[in-house]
Design a protein around this motif. Structure first.
Motif, PDB file in Angstrom:
ATOM      1  N   ALA A   1       0.770  -1.145   0.012  1.00  0.00           N
ATOM      2  CA  ALA A   1       0.089   0.012   0.146  1.00  0.00           C
ATOM      3  C   ALA A   1       0.999   1.262   0.040  1.00  0.00           C
ATOM      4  CB  ALA A   1      -0.931  -0.217   1.200  1.00  0.00           C
ATOM      5  N   SER A   2       2.133   1.292   0.870  1.00  0.00           N
ATOM      6  CA  SER A   2       2.917   2.346   0.813  1.00  0.00           C
ATOM      7  C   SER A   2       3.476   2.616  -0.587  1.00  0.00           C
ATOM      8  CB  SER A   2       4.077   2.088   1.790  1.00  0.00           C
ATOM      9  OG  SER A   2       3.725   1.661   2.965  1.00  0.00           O
TER      10      SER A   2
ATOM     11  N   ASP B   1      -7.236   4.734   0.660  1.00  0.00           N
ATOM     12  CA  ASP B   1      -6.359   3.690   1.185  1.00  0.00           C
ATOM     13  C   ASP B   1      -7.320   2.628   1.917  1.00  0.00           C
ATOM     14  OD1 ASP B   1      -4.859   1.917   2.300  1.00  0.00           O
ATOM     15  OD2 ASP B   1      -3.538   3.776   3.600  1.00  0.00           O
TER      16      ASP B   1
HETATM   17  N1  PLP Z   1      -2.612   1.624   5.018  1.00  0.00           N
HETATM   18  C1  PLP Z   1      -3.322   1.171   6.121  1.00  0.00           C
HETATM   19  C2  PLP Z   1      -4.765   1.369   6.157  1.00  0.00           C
HETATM   20  C3  PLP Z   1      -2.753   0.226   6.674  1.00  0.00           C
HETATM   21  O1  PLP Z   1      -3.450  -0.481   7.773  1.00  0.00           O
HETATM   22  C4  PLP Z   1      -1.652  -0.487   6.424  1.00  0.00           C
HETATM   23  C5  PLP Z   1      -0.732  -1.234   6.892  1.00  0.00           C
HETATM   24  O2  PLP Z   1      -1.008  -1.802   8.141  1.00  0.00           O
HETATM   25  C6  PLP Z   1      -0.981   0.415   5.255  1.00  0.00           C
HETATM   26  C7  PLP Z   1      -1.495   1.360   4.571  1.00  0.00           C
HETATM   27  C8  PLP Z   1       0.497  -0.083   5.056  1.00  0.00           C
HETATM   28  O3  PLP Z   1       0.537  -1.050   4.261  1.00  0.00           O
HETATM   29  P1  PLP Z   1       1.859  -1.847   3.236  1.00  0.00           P
HETATM   30  O4  PLP Z   1       2.503  -2.540   4.397  1.00  0.00           O
HETATM   31  O5  PLP Z   1       1.486  -2.692   2.467  1.00  0.00           O
HETATM   32  O6  PLP Z   1       2.815  -0.650   2.622  1.00  0.00           O
END
Ligand code: PLP
Length: 489
Positions: free
Chosen positions: A146-147, A279
């Motif tokens: 997600a980041s 997100d």
């Molecule tokens: N966005 C939300 C709402 C999350 O809860 C998280 C991780 O817990 C992330 C982004 C980050 O995810 P990633 O590890 O895939 O970058």
């Protein structure tokens, strides 16, 4: 290793993995090793000569397992689920065998085409607006996390804002474009709520722009509202700053709060240059269930949307899906084609080159495991899995409610997450009003507890945070279950 040896090793590994899953309930969820444990048990230097697979395999249990936190364990209730499944592992197996860093269509046509097909399947399964499908101007891509998706869209948002501004100002000379772009960039602000995941702040560092947070409130269940957003935008404009990007969240990390999309969408109409990203890293999986799809319909106002199949959707890390309504918003910024990347297929405009939808060039064949998982479980199987998680979350919340002498629920169960505190010591335990004594209600505590009283004062919250942390740390030390603590204002 020869092909024959590989076959034997792979068979043995499959048996080890099956055995690993069978043993999970009896393994402590957390490791007991101390920092630096591995260096003490591994040789100081790489082996001079190759070793037999049987020797290497033995070290999985001896050296690797002691340092594993078992995310697949039934005792793991921390952070978020990072589920894996056998079909997903098989997808990785083939993908690593093929090992093609398929940055464009020509590199392996099927890697691009399967990704487009399964991303369209997923968009439909999640009931996203049709504008996110590849048949129109939109589409989806699989990224690492997600980041990553947030950095990618933030950089695209920044450049889209600058392009539009240059166009409005009629700047065309190439030096002037560069100079003016730098000036515009220096006034740009990325915005998220206090509850947005930290990746939004980090992305702003990478994008080289300011970042500002919108305050959220307990009384509002920590959701961002349109009113809060408008106030922040006006405050920034008054300072000569330009918001260009906003993260809204479906399922915040702390409490799984859902921002107030309708009121935010209304405000967004007045500021069309702000790129809005949703997100839904964790909670997006719930959109596979019809009763959550009213959220999907609300996504019409966002430019982009991400959810992680590697959290709750049974695909092993990594598989973060990013959807955009206008793929040109990404490719206008991220497409750079030196001579060595040119080819007749890309030039024809008939194919997708996913390198233009992401920051790195090379990419993994992630759609294979997604395809395997969807085909093995089917939509119904995936829905059942997510529903099961939600049912367990509700059961857990009921158990917490049944001990309201000890616990208070801070955020009601949402998307299988319940946030609770240990009651402050000086708070008198609430009396059970509707207890089991009349024998009519199988859940006697059902009406006897309200979520933490909104009137709870800051000092009580502080006390609750502290005692909760102490209890959490004790549980953590015992290693029997693994939970995550947080602190809320
Ligand atoms: N966005 C939300 C709402 C999350 O809860 C998280 C991780 O817990 C992330 C982004 C980050 O995810 P990633 O590890 O895939 O970058």
């Amino acid at each position: 290793m020869t092909g024959e040896q590989f076959k034997d090793a792979a068979t043995s590994c499959a048996a080890d993995i099956e055995q690993y899953f069978a043993s999970l309930p009896s393994r402590p969820v957390l490791p007991s090793v101390s920092p630096g444990y591995l260096r003490k048990i591994l040789p100081d230097a790489a082996p001079e000569h190759g070793e037999a697979w049987s020797d290497i395999e033995r070290d999985i249990e001896r050296a690797i397992m002691p340092g594993i936190t078992h995310w697949q364990s039934p005792k793991f209730a921390a952070f978020f689920p990072a589920s894996t499944t056998y079909p997903s592992m098989l997808g990785e197996f083939f993908s690593s065998a093929i090992s093609s860093p398929a940055f464009n269509w020509q590199c392996s046509p099927v890697i691009t085409e399967l990704e487009t097909v399964v991303l369209d399947w997923m968009a439909n399964m999640l009931a996203l607006p049709q504008t996110f499908l590849s048949k129109g101007q939109g589409g989806g891509v699989i990224q690492l996390s997600a980041s990553d998706t947030i950095v990618t869209v933030m950089v695209a948002a920044r450049e889209r804002y600058i392009r539009r501004q240059l166009e409005r100002e009629g700047v065309t000379d190439s030096d002037a474009i560069e100079d003016r772009s730098c000036e515009i960039r220096s006034r740009l602000v990325a915005v998220g709520s206090e509850q947005s995941h930290s990746s939004t702040k980090k992305a702003a560092i990478v994008a080289g722009t300011r970042h500002r947070s919108i305050t959220t409130h307990r009384s509002n269940e920590y959701a961002m509202t349109g009113e809060d957003l408008r106030q922040k935008i006006e405050e920034l404009h008054a300072k000569g700053l330009h918001p260009y990007y906003l993260t809204v969240t479906l399922g915040t990390t702390n409490t799984c709060a859902v921002d107030d999309f309708d009121s935010i969408a209304t405000v967004a109409k007045d500021f069309p240059d702000i790129w809005i990203h949703c997100d839904a890293a964790y909670a997006g999986s719930a959109l596979i269930l019809p009763e959550y799809q009213h959220f999907s319909r609300q996504m019409a106002f966002v430019d982009s949307f991400n959810m992680n199949m590697h959290k709750w959707m049974l695909v092993n890390f990594d598989a973060s899906l990013l959807y955009v309504q206008k793929r040109r918003d990404l490719t206008d910024t991220l497409s750079i084609t030196p001579a060595y990347l040119r080819n007749q297929f890309s030039d024809s405009g008939l194919v997708t080159d996913y390198r233009d939808w992401q920051i790195p060039l090379g990419r993994r064949f992630r759609s294979l495991k997604v395809w395997f998982v969807i085909r093995t479980l089917g939509v119904r199987g995936l829905q059942a899995q997510i529903q099961h998680g939600i049912d367990l979350g509700n059961l857990f919340a009921d158990l917490i409610r049944s001990r309201n002498d000890l616990f208070s629920i801070v955020a009601e169960p949402r998307f299988a997450l319940t946030v609770f505190t240990v009651n402050p010591l000086r708070k008198h335990p609430p009396q059970l009003e509707n207890n089991a004594s009349n024998g009519t209600d199988p859940r006697p505590y059902q009406d006897s507890h309200v979520a933490m009283d909104p009137a709870t004062n800051d000092q009580e919250i502080e006390e609750a945070n502290e005692i909760t942390k102490a209890v959490y740390e004790t549980i953590d030390q015992e290693k029997e279950v693994f939970l995550t603590s947080t602190a809320l204002g």
